[in-house]
Design an enzyme around this catalytic site. Sequence first.
Site, mmCIF file in Angstrom:
data_model
loop_
_atom_site.group_PDB
_atom_site.id
_atom_site.type_symbol
_atom_site.label_atom_id
_atom_site.label_comp_id
_atom_site.label_asym_id
_atom_site.label_seq_id
_atom_site.Cartn_x
_atom_site.Cartn_y
_atom_site.Cartn_z
ATOM 1 N N HIS A 221 -48.327 36.435 5.829
ATOM 2 C CA HIS A 221 -47.776 37.241 4.843
ATOM 3 C C HIS A 221 -48.103 37.515 3.681
ATOM 4 O O HIS A 221 -48.044 38.482 2.987
ATOM 5 C CB HIS A 221 -46.272 36.646 4.912
ATOM 6 C CG HIS A 221 -45.518 37.587 4.033
ATOM 7 N ND1 HIS A 221 -45.220 37.122 2.760
ATOM 8 C CD2 HIS A 221 -44.653 38.355 4.345
ATOM 9 C CE1 HIS A 221 -44.074 37.838 2.093
ATOM 10 N NE2 HIS A 221 -43.743 38.748 3.131
ATOM 11 N N HIS B 64 -39.815 40.157 13.524
ATOM 12 C CA HIS B 64 -40.475 40.039 12.009
ATOM 13 C C HIS B 64 -41.260 38.738 11.836
ATOM 14 O O HIS B 64 -40.709 37.707 12.156
ATOM 15 C CB HIS B 64 -39.160 40.034 11.171
ATOM 16 C CG HIS B 64 -39.327 39.832 9.715
ATOM 17 N ND1 HIS B 64 -39.270 38.608 8.818
ATOM 18 C CD2 HIS B 64 -40.099 40.534 8.752
ATOM 19 C CE1 HIS B 64 -39.697 38.902 7.869
ATOM 20 N NE2 HIS B 64 -40.166 39.951 7.486
HETATM 21 O O1 G3P Z 1 -42.587 44.882 6.385
HETATM 22 C C1 G3P Z 1 -41.138 44.861 6.342
HETATM 23 C C2 G3P Z 1 -40.549 43.542 6.326
HETATM 24 O O2 G3P Z 1 -41.602 42.737 6.957
HETATM 25 C C3 G3P Z 1 -40.154 42.935 5.045
HETATM 26 O O3 G3P Z 1 -41.445 42.753 4.270
HETATM 27 O O4 G3P Z 1 -42.113 40.968 3.004
HETATM 28 O O5 G3P Z 1 -41.362 40.327 5.131
HETATM 29 O O6 G3P Z 1 -43.455 41.453 4.768
HETATM 30 P P1 G3P Z 1 -42.042 41.152 4.184
HETATM 31 CA CA CA Z 2 -43.831 42.699 6.713
#
Ligand code: G3P
Ligand code: CA
Length: 328
Positions: free
Chosen positions: A71, A29
């Site tokens: 992000h 992530h």
């Molecule tokens: O894309 C899924 C995960 O990354 C959660 O979302 O807000 O961290 O981009 P975000």
């Molecule tokens: Ca994401």
Amino acid sequence: MASARADAASGPDHRNPPMSANAKIVIAHRGASGYLPEHTLPAYAMAYALGADYIEPDLVMTADQHLICLHDIHLESTTDVEQQFPQRARADGRWYAADFTLAEIQQLNVTERTKTDGTRVFPGRFKADAQGFKVPTFVSLVELVQSLNRETGRDVGIYPETKAPVFHDDENLPIERVLLARLAEYGYAGRHAKVFIQSFGFDNLREMRETLGSDLPMIQLISHAPAYDALVTPAGLDAIAQYADGIGPDKKRIADTDGALVEHAHARGLQVHPYTFRADQLPPGTPRLEDELRQYYFDYGVDGLFTDFTDIAVEIVHPDYRARLHPR
Ligand code: G3P
Ligand code: CA
């Protein structure tokens, strides 16, 4: 709908089946963001070395239509844009990536994420005054992963998210078209390509599938916000199964249903990749990230998950891969 997609959708095998236990995936992530500033090439390289199966870039567009890994549509939470370009905020007091050229954005320094009051979101992470971290282009991430794949013989994938599709539409920035073009240029093709395109947009994936004719694997993100409740109903999942290969729900949606959402998705051939799992942001009553990961991988049966701590998840689902940093 593109003809290839129509053919694929007519058979039961048009989506990848739910994965067996040893094929469960680890999605890094924002890179190895538990250890290095999110969405930087060092964070992506570290995630690769820690054994990630897929590396996640969130994507937004610059004024000159380059895809960058970021992000937010704003720059001030993770860069020093406020110091370098004090006059370039909009009337709402925010600095938008869409107002800057790539050359301008490449002058910025990336730091650990801060809140609007300037305090750090994750105080225990990488030092606040870090130097030398830059905003990467999507192309630079792809070239990093593909070069490492050639060197190591591994086949690590990418998991790009089209951020804020409505905002990009309003700004006349064709994020979907440019993403699909870049993916094609770098050889990602077909429903078994080592890529998942993800989006929180309600129509975004359908546009790429049906209007733009992509048959690449796609994951419909489902937040915990009430606006997304309809997507986890039987009718909502049926609809998603028409255009996507899986769902990426907020992990709370799975816990809310004691795992039933995973069963309902699997019954429709949809993979399930919840987000986000963090050693420094554990749910109440969960002492260790390992416990939470085992619950989701093995009790709830998810096919993969997004984590800031690649090494901990890799140790659980790929125990033969040896690279771990986080203290026990
Ligand atoms: O894309 C899924 C995960 O990354 C959660 O979302 O807000 O961290 O981009 P975000
Ligand atoms: Ca994401």
